[in-house]
Write a protein that holds these residues in place. Structure first.
Motif, mmCIF file in Angstrom:
data_model
loop_
_atom_site.group_PDB
_atom_site.id
_atom_site.type_symbol
_atom_site.label_atom_id
_atom_site.label_comp_id
_atom_site.label_asym_id
_atom_site.label_seq_id
_atom_site.Cartn_x
_atom_site.Cartn_y
_atom_site.Cartn_z
ATOM 1 N N PHE A 35 4.718 -8.128 7.313
ATOM 2 C CA PHE A 35 3.378 -7.713 6.895
ATOM 3 C C PHE A 35 3.191 -6.219 7.117
ATOM 4 C CE2 PHE A 35 -1.206 -7.204 8.066
ATOM 5 C CZ PHE A 35 -1.725 -7.391 6.789
ATOM 6 N N THR A 36 3.605 -5.724 8.257
ATOM 7 C CA THR A 36 3.475 -4.298 8.575
ATOM 8 C C THR A 36 4.251 -3.434 7.587
ATOM 9 O OG1 THR A 36 3.195 -4.831 10.916
ATOM 10 C CG2 THR A 36 3.799 -2.565 10.390
ATOM 11 N N TYR A 42 1.446 -1.196 0.321
ATOM 12 C CA TYR A 42 0.306 -1.928 -0.239
ATOM 13 C C TYR A 42 -0.819 -2.002 0.795
ATOM 14 C CZ TYR A 42 3.939 -3.294 -3.496
ATOM 15 O OH TYR A 42 4.964 -3.270 -4.408
ATOM 16 N N PRO A 43 -1.524 -0.889 1.019
ATOM 17 C CA PRO A 43 -2.527 -0.843 2.090
ATOM 18 C C PRO A 43 -3.718 -1.778 1.889
ATOM 19 C CG PRO A 43 -2.582 1.163 0.785
ATOM 20 C CD PRO A 43 -1.390 0.379 0.327
ATOM 21 N N THR A 44 -3.920 -2.294 0.691
ATOM 22 C CA THR A 44 -5.029 -3.221 0.464
ATOM 23 C C THR A 44 -4.623 -4.678 0.687
ATOM 24 O OG1 THR A 44 -4.551 -3.398 -1.903
ATOM 25 C CG2 THR A 44 -6.105 -1.659 -1.215
ATOM 26 N N LEU A 45 -3.357 -4.921 0.996
ATOM 27 C CA LEU A 45 -2.881 -6.280 1.235
ATOM 28 C C LEU A 45 -3.524 -6.846 2.499
ATOM 29 C CD1 LEU A 45 -0.849 -8.523 0.358
ATOM 30 C CD2 LEU A 45 0.772 -7.473 1.952
ATOM 31 N N THR A 46 -4.049 -8.037 2.398
ATOM 32 C CA THR A 46 -4.643 -8.705 3.557
ATOM 33 C C THR A 46 -3.629 -9.682 4.160
ATOM 34 O OG1 THR A 46 -5.494 -10.540 2.238
ATOM 35 C CG2 THR A 46 -6.941 -8.599 2.483
ATOM 36 N N ILE A 75 1.455 -9.608 -5.900
ATOM 37 C CA ILE A 75 1.687 -8.284 -5.308
ATOM 38 C C ILE A 75 0.579 -7.365 -5.811
ATOM 39 C CG2 ILE A 75 3.259 -6.311 -5.142
ATOM 40 C CD1 ILE A 75 4.386 -8.779 -3.808
ATOM 41 N N PRO A 76 -0.211 -6.794 -4.898
ATOM 42 C CA PRO A 76 -1.313 -5.921 -5.331
ATOM 43 C C PRO A 76 -0.798 -4.588 -5.865
ATOM 44 C CG PRO A 76 -1.101 -5.865 -2.952
ATOM 45 C CD PRO A 76 -0.118 -6.900 -3.453
ATOM 46 N N GLU A 77 -1.660 -3.899 -6.595
ATOM 47 C CA GLU A 77 -1.323 -2.569 -7.091
ATOM 48 C C GLU A 77 -1.171 -1.619 -5.913
ATOM 49 O OE1 GLU A 77 -0.728 -1.596 -10.290
ATOM 50 O OE2 GLU A 77 -0.936 -3.704 -10.846
ATOM 51 N N ALA A 78 -0.147 -0.793 -5.957
ATOM 52 C CA ALA A 78 0.089 0.179 -4.870
ATOM 53 C C ALA A 78 -0.911 1.311 -4.959
ATOM 54 C CB ALA A 78 1.500 0.711 -4.939
#
Length: 78
Positions: A35-36, A42-46, A75-78
């Motif tokens: 996760f880290t 991907y800083p918006t990944l929860t 996978i969220p947008e970077a």
């Protein structure tokens, strides 16, 4: 025959692309992404989003999970 070749080429490309993504995100070189490590790109990944990607629940994302998450739009947008 042509359809089988196209499918094989596509599967090879998708698998390779996922491996490159794991390799790019894997900062400690253990072959999987924590996760880290994913947060760096991907800083918006929860944590909930990461859990959805980590389908086997082992706390890391491997090549197969990365491929499935990419294909599934997880996978969220970077």
């Amino acid at each position: 025959m042509k359809t089988a070749l196209i499918a094989l080429t596509t599967a090879t490309f998708v698998g390779t692309a996922a491996f490159a993504a794991v390799a790019d995100l894997d900062s400690d070189g253990d072959g999987v992404v924590s996760f880290t490590e994913m947060l760096a790109s991907y800083p918006t990944l929860t944590e909930e989003g990461f859990s959805a990607i980590d389908t086997n629940g082992d706390g890391v994302v491997d090549e197969e999970e990365m491929t499935a998450a990419t294909e599934g739009g997880l996978i969220p947008e970077a």
